[in-house]
Scaffold this motif. Sequence first.
Motif, PDB file in Angstrom:
ATOM      1  N   GLN A 108       0.832  -1.175   0.000  1.00  0.00           N
ATOM      2  CA  GLN A 108       0.000   0.000   0.000  1.00  0.00           C
ATOM      3  C   GLN A 108       0.879   1.241   0.000  1.00  0.00           C
ATOM      4  N   GLY A 109       0.271   2.410   0.131  1.00  0.00           N
ATOM      5  CA  GLY A 109       1.015   3.654   0.114  1.00  0.00           C
ATOM      6  C   GLY A 109       0.887   4.336  -1.231  1.00  0.00           C
ATOM      7  N   LEU A 110       1.679   5.381  -1.423  1.00  0.00           N
ATOM      8  CA  LEU A 110       1.656   6.093  -2.690  1.00  0.00           C
ATOM      9  C   LEU A 110       2.081   5.177  -3.838  1.00  0.00           C
ATOM     10  N   PRO A 111       1.492   5.353  -5.003  1.00  0.00           N
ATOM     11  CA  PRO A 111       1.960   4.584  -6.174  1.00  0.00           C
ATOM     12  C   PRO A 111       3.415   4.924  -6.494  1.00  0.00           C
ATOM     13  N   ASP A 112       4.022   4.102  -7.316  1.00  0.00           N
ATOM     14  CA  ASP A 112       5.448   4.263  -7.603  1.00  0.00           C
ATOM     15  C   ASP A 112       5.778   5.598  -8.267  1.00  0.00           C
ATOM     16  N   LEU A 113       4.961   6.039  -9.224  1.00  0.00           N
ATOM     17  CA  LEU A 113       5.270   7.281  -9.928  1.00  0.00           C
ATOM     18  C   LEU A 113       5.274   8.494  -8.997  1.00  0.00           C
ATOM     19  N   PRO A 114       4.232   8.703  -8.151  1.00  0.00           N
ATOM     20  CA  PRO A 114       4.308   9.823  -7.209  1.00  0.00           C
ATOM     21  C   PRO A 114       5.487   9.728  -6.251  1.00  0.00           C
ATOM     22  N   ARG A 115       5.867   8.519  -5.860  1.00  0.00           N
ATOM     23  CA  ARG A 115       7.013   8.372  -4.966  1.00  0.00           C
ATOM     24  C   ARG A 115       8.297   8.784  -5.678  1.00  0.00           C
ATOM     25  N   PHE A 116       8.443   8.390  -6.944  1.00  0.00           N
ATOM     26  CA  PHE A 116       9.615   8.784  -7.719  1.00  0.00           C
ATOM     27  C   PHE A 116       9.664  10.302  -7.868  1.00  0.00           C
ATOM     28  N   LEU A 117       8.531  10.924  -8.162  1.00  0.00           N
ATOM     29  CA  LEU A 117       8.481  12.378  -8.282  1.00  0.00           C
ATOM     30  C   LEU A 117       8.844  13.051  -6.972  1.00  0.00           C
ATOM     31  N   PHE A 118       8.366  12.498  -5.867  1.00  0.00           N
ATOM     32  CA  PHE A 118       8.703  13.057  -4.560  1.00  0.00           C
ATOM     33  C   PHE A 118      10.205  12.989  -4.318  1.00  0.00           C
ATOM     34  N   PHE A 119      10.806  11.845  -4.606  1.00  0.00           N
ATOM     35  CA  PHE A 119      12.248  11.686  -4.387  1.00  0.00           C
ATOM     36  C   PHE A 119      13.048  12.651  -5.259  1.00  0.00           C
ATOM     37  N   GLY A 120      12.640  12.794  -6.519  1.00  0.00           N
ATOM     38  CA  GLY A 120      13.355  13.698  -7.402  1.00  0.00           C
ATOM     39  C   GLY A 120      13.265  15.147  -6.936  1.00  0.00           C
ATOM     40  N   MET A 121      12.076  15.581  -6.535  1.00  0.00           N
ATOM     41  CA  MET A 121      11.913  16.953  -6.056  1.00  0.00           C
ATOM     42  C   MET A 121      12.653  17.176  -4.749  1.00  0.00           C
ATOM     43  N   HIS A 122      12.641  16.158  -3.887  1.00  0.00           N
ATOM     44  CA  HIS A 122      13.374  16.311  -2.635  1.00  0.00           C
ATOM     45  C   HIS A 122      14.877  16.365  -2.894  1.00  0.00           C
ATOM     46  N   GLY A 123      15.335  15.704  -3.941  1.00  0.00           N
ATOM     47  CA  GLY A 123      16.733  15.824  -4.316  1.00  0.00           C
ATOM     48  C   GLY A 123      17.091  17.247  -4.701  1.00  0.00           C
ATOM     49  N   PHE A 124      16.208  17.916  -5.462  1.00  0.00           N
ATOM     50  CA  PHE A 124      16.412  19.336  -5.762  1.00  0.00           C
ATOM     51  C   PHE A 124      16.496  20.153  -4.475  1.00  0.00           C
ATOM     52  N   LEU A 125      15.574  19.884  -3.546  1.00  0.00           N
ATOM     53  CA  LEU A 125      15.553  20.614  -2.276  1.00  0.00           C
ATOM     54  C   LEU A 125      16.862  20.434  -1.520  1.00  0.00           C
ATOM     55  N   ASP A 126      17.329  19.194  -1.405  1.00  0.00           N
ATOM     56  CA  ASP A 126      18.581  18.917  -0.696  1.00  0.00           C
ATOM     57  C   ASP A 126      19.744  19.659  -1.333  1.00  0.00           C
ATOM     58  N   GLU A 127      19.810  19.595  -2.653  1.00  0.00           N
ATOM     59  CA  GLU A 127      20.966  20.157  -3.340  1.00  0.00           C
ATOM     60  C   GLU A 127      20.962  21.684  -3.318  1.00  0.00           C
ATOM     61  N   ILE A 128      19.788  22.275  -3.470  1.00  0.00           N
ATOM     62  CA  ILE A 128      19.699  23.741  -3.405  1.00  0.00           C
ATOM     63  C   ILE A 128      20.123  24.232  -2.029  1.00  0.00           C
ATOM     64  N   PHE A 129      19.658  23.577  -0.984  1.00  0.00           N
ATOM     65  CA  PHE A 129      20.025  24.005   0.372  1.00  0.00           C
ATOM     66  C   PHE A 129      21.521  23.815   0.612  1.00  0.00           C
ATOM     67  N   PHE A 130      22.059  22.674   0.171  1.00  0.00           N
ATOM     68  CA  PHE A 130      23.480  22.420   0.424  1.00  0.00           C
ATOM     69  C   PHE A 130      24.357  23.427  -0.310  1.00  0.00           C
ATOM     70  N   THR A 131      24.092  23.630  -1.594  1.00  0.00           N
ATOM     71  CA  THR A 131      24.939  24.541  -2.363  1.00  0.00           C
ATOM     72  C   THR A 131      24.765  25.980  -1.912  1.00  0.00           C
ATOM     73  N   PHE A 132      23.568  26.333  -1.442  1.00  0.00           N
ATOM     74  CA  PHE A 132      23.369  27.683  -0.907  1.00  0.00           C
ATOM     75  C   PHE A 132      24.262  27.925   0.300  1.00  0.00           C
ATOM     76  N   PHE A 133      24.204  26.999   1.276  1.00  0.00           N
ATOM     77  CA  PHE A 133      25.023  27.180   2.472  1.00  0.00           C
ATOM     78  C   PHE A 133      26.506  27.017   2.156  1.00  0.00           C
ATOM     79  N   PHE A 134      26.827  26.193   1.176  1.00  0.00           N
ATOM     80  CA  PHE A 134      28.218  26.056   0.761  1.00  0.00           C
ATOM     81  C   PHE A 134      28.725  27.378   0.173  1.00  0.00           C
ATOM     82  N   ASN A 135      27.892  28.037  -0.638  1.00  0.00           N
ATOM     83  CA  ASN A 135      28.284  29.308  -1.234  1.00  0.00           C
ATOM     84  C   ASN A 135      28.414  30.418  -0.194  1.00  0.00           C
TER      85      ASN A 135
END
Length: 380
Positions: free
Chosen positions: A236-263
């Motif tokens: 059960q839970g979210l279907p595979d496609l929404p989960r993949f989209l969530f992971f991809g968007m969260h990857g953007f979030l992680d990377e934007i925050f990391f590179t911002f603080f790195f800069n």
Amino acid sequence: MAGSDVDSEGPALRGGAARRPGAPGGPGSEAAAGCPELLSTAEAPAESATLPAWMRLYFYGMHGITLDVLVSSARRFARSPDLRMLGFSSPYSCLLHSLTHFALEKVYLQQRRCPSAFVFNFLLYPSAHVGLQTLAGQALLLSLGGGAGGAVAPGALDLALQYVLALYHCQVFLKRFLRLRYGRQRRRRQQQQQQQQQQQRRGALPVAPGARVPTATGVRRRRPRGPRGAGGAPSQGLPDLPRFLFFGMHGFLDEIFFTFFFNVLGQGDGTTSGHTSLWSFFMYGSCSFVVEKLYFHLHYSRGWGTWKRVPIYVLFIYVWELSWGLGLRTCGACSWDYSHYPLNFMGLITLMYLPGWIFLSVYQDLISNVLWRVQYVPSN
């Protein structure tokens, strides 16, 4: 993870973002007392509630950053084609997106009061969307520019783009996002009922609602097992496609925050924005999706604890990052380079970011239980 130079534009976070798998409990397992029981899709509308406000703000900020990256990458590519497909955003934008999306949700929920669906969908809501986004953008420019001169009136193309995004937000995103439900309360009641039934079978007194059930002396707990789909994953839970989209968007979030603080705080160029690449969406999404399957297998089938699973996660992250780096480098699309870091291999991975990957691996387990409680309710 991050920390590579992208010409003059700062470092980039790479690899498998925080993996956020689900962690359901299993009905019918005696050890499931400590794990939430799953909701079926049919039960979700009646028993589960809308997503909590904090969770909606989290999703809205992540979704807003994704739109920032897509738009800025497209604009940059149109000016100067670059296969690295770099896009930009910042934590400031994330906060503003969370607040504006939350306000626009309230506007969207008033559509039933409008006598004309056409007027609401193509005039009223887009007007509110364009107005709020323009106001948020001007506020961001003012805060970063340090004065009234930092604000610039949006041009016709910017307003047209905001109108198109408003139609997408109203006709596509919110229609589906507001079908998500959160079933925590129902699962707690089911868990309590299951505990009472287990104790009654053993000849013990019934347990009061909400009370913890002690483990019977001499009875060994079984590993948590729940309903399974393919590969041992919960069914059960979210279907595979929404989960993949969530992971991809969260990857953007992680990377934007990391590179911002790195800069701002680290060795970057001091800019007040973070950056990522469109390739990161697929790299993070696929890595997190696979690691989620590892989580289900190692935790629910083998009973491995967090610190026994983390080395497997980290090893997979490094292999995934190296594989993607080699592939992207062959076509000139790799946006990170760790050659100037110690303990690097081919400039594509470095042990300098091992603590970061361990942190993200642990963070994955913290949010997995929350994510698995989210159910998608299809429209009738």
